[in-house]
Structures are given as structure tokens and as C-alpha cells.
Scaffold this motif. Structure first.
Motif, PDB file in Angstrom:
ATOM      1  N   ASP A  54       7.020   8.472  11.996  1.00  0.00           N
ATOM      2  CA  ASP A  54       7.184   9.701  11.209  1.00  0.00           C
ATOM      3  C   ASP A  54       8.312   9.511  10.193  1.00  0.00           C
ATOM      4  O   ASP A  54       8.878   8.429  10.084  1.00  0.00           O
ATOM      5  N   LYS A  55       8.616  10.588   9.494  1.00  0.00           N
ATOM      6  CA  LYS A  55       9.654  10.546   8.450  1.00  0.00           C
ATOM      7  C   LYS A  55      11.012  10.173   9.060  1.00  0.00           C
ATOM      8  O   LYS A  55      11.808   9.443   8.460  1.00  0.00           O
ATOM      9  N   LYS A  56      11.285  10.695  10.254  1.00  0.00           N
ATOM     10  CA  LYS A  56      12.562  10.407  10.929  1.00  0.00           C
ATOM     11  C   LYS A  56      12.677   8.908  11.252  1.00  0.00           C
ATOM     12  O   LYS A  56      13.741   8.295  11.092  1.00  0.00           O
ATOM     13  N   GLY A  57      11.548   8.324  11.690  1.00  0.00           N
ATOM     14  CA  GLY A  57      11.538   6.886  11.979  1.00  0.00           C
ATOM     15  C   GLY A  57      11.811   6.067  10.728  1.00  0.00           C
ATOM     16  O   GLY A  57      12.476   5.025  10.767  1.00  0.00           O
ATOM     17  N   LEU A  58      11.303   6.565   9.620  1.00  0.00           N
ATOM     18  CA  LEU A  58      11.538   5.891   8.337  1.00  0.00           C
ATOM     19  C   LEU A  58      13.007   6.016   7.931  1.00  0.00           C
ATOM     20  O   LEU A  58      13.604   5.058   7.434  1.00  0.00           O
ATOM     21  N   LEU A  59      13.602   7.189   8.172  1.00  0.00           N
ATOM     22  CA  LEU A  59      15.039   7.357   7.888  1.00  0.00           C
ATOM     23  C   LEU A  59      15.860   6.359   8.706  1.00  0.00           C
ATOM     24  O   LEU A  59      16.803   5.752   8.190  1.00  0.00           O
ATOM     25  N   GLN A  60      15.486   6.173   9.969  1.00  0.00           N
ATOM     26  CA  GLN A  60      16.212   5.206  10.813  1.00  0.00           C
ATOM     27  C   GLN A  60      16.131   3.800  10.227  1.00  0.00           C
ATOM     28  O   GLN A  60      17.114   3.056  10.229  1.00  0.00           O
ATOM     29  N   ALA A  61      14.944   3.441   9.700  1.00  0.00           N
ATOM     30  CA  ALA A  61      14.767   2.113   9.103  1.00  0.00           C
ATOM     31  C   ALA A  61      15.593   1.969   7.826  1.00  0.00           C
ATOM     32  O   ALA A  61      16.195   0.917   7.570  1.00  0.00           O
ATOM     33  N   VAL A  62      15.650   3.039   7.022  1.00  0.00           N
ATOM     34  CA  VAL A  62      16.460   3.021   5.790  1.00  0.00           C
ATOM     35  C   VAL A  62      17.944   2.869   6.159  1.00  0.00           C
ATOM     36  O   VAL A  62      18.673   2.073   5.559  1.00  0.00           O
ATOM     37  N   ILE A  63      18.376   3.620   7.163  1.00  0.00           N
ATOM     38  CA  ILE A  63      19.777   3.552   7.605  1.00  0.00           C
ATOM     39  C   ILE A  63      20.117   2.156   8.122  1.00  0.00           C
ATOM     40  O   ILE A  63      21.186   1.616   7.822  1.00  0.00           O
ATOM     41  N   ALA A  64      19.197   1.547   8.869  1.00  0.00           N
ATOM     42  CA  ALA A  64      19.439   0.191   9.386  1.00  0.00           C
ATOM     43  C   ALA A  64      19.622  -0.794   8.229  1.00  0.00           C
ATOM     44  O   ALA A  64      20.498  -1.664   8.270  1.00  0.00           O
ATOM     45  N   GLU A  65      18.817  -0.636   7.176  1.00  0.00           N
ATOM     46  CA  GLU A  65      18.925  -1.535   6.012  1.00  0.00           C
ATOM     47  C   GLU A  65      20.260  -1.331   5.282  1.00  0.00           C
ATOM     48  O   GLU A  65      20.962  -2.299   4.972  1.00  0.00           O
ATOM     49  N   ILE A  66      20.613  -0.068   5.034  1.00  0.00           N
ATOM     50  CA  ILE A  66      21.878   0.212   4.331  1.00  0.00           C
ATOM     51  C   ILE A  66      23.059  -0.239   5.179  1.00  0.00           C
ATOM     52  O   ILE A  66      24.025  -0.825   4.679  1.00  0.00           O
ATOM     53  N   ASP A  67      22.976   0.008   6.482  1.00  0.00           N
ATOM     54  CA  ASP A  67      24.060  -0.366   7.387  1.00  0.00           C
ATOM     55  C   ASP A  67      24.303  -1.879   7.361  1.00  0.00           C
ATOM     56  O   ASP A  67      25.451  -2.325   7.337  1.00  0.00           O
ATOM     57  N   ALA A  68      23.218  -2.653   7.340  1.00  0.00           N
ATOM     58  CA  ALA A  68      23.354  -4.121   7.289  1.00  0.00           C
ATOM     59  C   ALA A  68      24.021  -4.547   5.982  1.00  0.00           C
ATOM     60  O   ALA A  68      24.882  -5.441   5.971  1.00  0.00           O
ATOM     61  N   GLU A  69      23.663  -3.891   4.886  1.00  0.00           N
ATOM     62  CA  GLU A  69      24.292  -4.203   3.587  1.00  0.00           C
ATOM     63  C   GLU A  69      25.778  -3.829   3.608  1.00  0.00           C
ATOM     64  O   GLU A  69      26.622  -4.569   3.102  1.00  0.00           O
ATOM     65  N   MET A  70      26.079  -2.662   4.176  1.00  0.00           N
ATOM     66  CA  MET A  70      27.482  -2.225   4.263  1.00  0.00           C
ATOM     67  C   MET A  70      28.295  -3.207   5.097  1.00  0.00           C
ATOM     68  O   MET A  70      29.415  -3.577   4.731  1.00  0.00           O
TER      69      MET A  70
END
Length: 202
Positions: A54-70
Motif C-alpha cells: 500500500d501507500k504506507k509500504g511505499l513510504l517506508q521504502a522511500v524513507i529507507a532510500e533517503i535514510d541510506a543516502e543520509m
């Protein structure tokens, strides 16, 4: 020639994450339309459900990507520090100051906690606490940090404080001014861990 299935799955996931990241970063999670960003990626809503639930699962994936970059950016900055202590301080404060960047501010520190709950419970939090614990253990061994403090407990407290600090900046009406106050207060807190010369009180 057809691409291998694994490669196609990875491409679809990457497209959805990129489209969602753009939408979440500009219009925000609540306002982002799943139909709009799946269409912009040339995909269907069905693809989103298939890959992320769902949309929430997609938000988690986006956060994981940004977090790795940070994490990579934080490490690159902190690794230039002359001492282990400065490295530790730079890691924490660089992370907090990233709350000034609009995309990070909105996704990581406003929408993320609102939708997914306390960042201390996010999957990436344990790795962060583990790294901080190692730093503090090393600093204790060097005699920089007071010996009586349990490194993991201190790491969890510092991790919570840095998360709260970043959220305070992200939700402030004047993030720049708030950031200066927050970072100064945070550094003062960290100073309390330093072993002071002279006799120790009983």
C-alpha cells in the motif's frame, strides 16, 4: 531480448520509489495521489500494491532510500574529523542539520513520524544505535567518555534526542533559527559525557 525477471522487478520498484519520493517531497504524503505518481512512472496502481502492499509500504521504502543516502553523507562528513569524539559529534549534528533540507524535512521528519510512528521503532534505528554504541565504547576505552555510563543506554538516549531535535527543526516556523538553538543545546548535552580531569566525586 527480454530482461531477466529479477531485473524487471528491481526496475519497477525503483520507478515507483522515485515517483513516490518526488510526490511525497513536493505535495506531502497525505496529498500525494497514488494514481498520479503511478501514472508518472508509467505503471499501474496494481504494481504499487504488488510491490509495496500500500501507500504506507511505499513510504517506508522511500524513507529507507533517503535514510541510506543520509547515512552515507553523514559518514563522509564525520570521517574527516580529527578525533573519534569529533567524529561522533559531527555524525549527530550533521544528521540533525539535514532537517533543514525541504525533502528530508518533509518526508523523514514530518510525514514519516506522523504516518509510521516513533522513528526509534523504525527498522533502521537499531543499526544507528549499534554504531553509536560502538563509538561510545571506543571513546570510553580512550578515556574520553566517563567510565560509569552504559554505552548502549547512552546511545539510545542520544539517538532519541537527535530524532526529537530534527523533528523540532522540521516542524518549526523558522527552521534556520531553531536549528542553531537545537544544535547548541544538543552539543551541550553531549559535552556532559566527557570525562573531566581532576578528582572524581564519590
Amino acid at each position: 531480448m527480454h530482461k531477466p525477471r529479477k531485473e524487471m522487478i528491481a526496475e519497477t520498484r525503483a520507478k515507483l520509489i522515485a515517483a513516490a519520493r518526488q510526490a511525497f517531497g513536493t505535495t506531502g504524503y497525505a496529498e500525494a495521489s497514488m494514481d498520479d505518481f503511478t501514472a508518472s512512472a508509467g505503471l499501474t496502481r496494481g504494481a504499487l500494491y504488488h510491490h509495496f502492499g500500500d501507500k504506507k509500504g511505499l513510504l517506508q521504502a522511500v524513507i529507507a532510500e533517503i535514510d541510506a543516502e543520509m547515512a552515507a553523507r553523514v559518514h563522509a562528513i564525520a570521517s574527516r574529523a580529527p578525533t573519534r569524539w569529533q567524529h561522533f559529534v559531527d555524525e549527530c549534528t550533521t544528521y540533525i542539520e539535514m532537517a533543514l533540507e525541504p525533502e528530508i524535512q518533509r518526508i523523514m521528519f514530518r510525514d514519516g513520524p506522523a504516518v509510521l510512528g516513533d522513528p526509534a521503532q523504525w527498522p533502521n534505528a537499531n543499526a544507528c544505535v549499534g554504531s553509536m554504541t560502538d563509538h561510545l565504547t571506543g571513546l570510553q576505552e580512550e578515556g574520553v567518555v566517563v567510565p560509569g555510563v552504559d554505552p548502549e543506554t547512552a546511545a539510545r538516549l542520544i539517538n532519541g534526542a537527535s530524532s526529537q531535535a530534527a523533528q523540532r527543526i522540521a516542524n518549526s516556523s523558522d527552521p534556520e533559527a531553531t536549528s542553531k538553538k537545537v544544535v547548541a543545546a544538543f552539543k551541550q548535552l553531549l559535552e556532559g559525557l566527557i570525562e573531566k580531569p581532576g578528582p572524581r566525586p564519590n
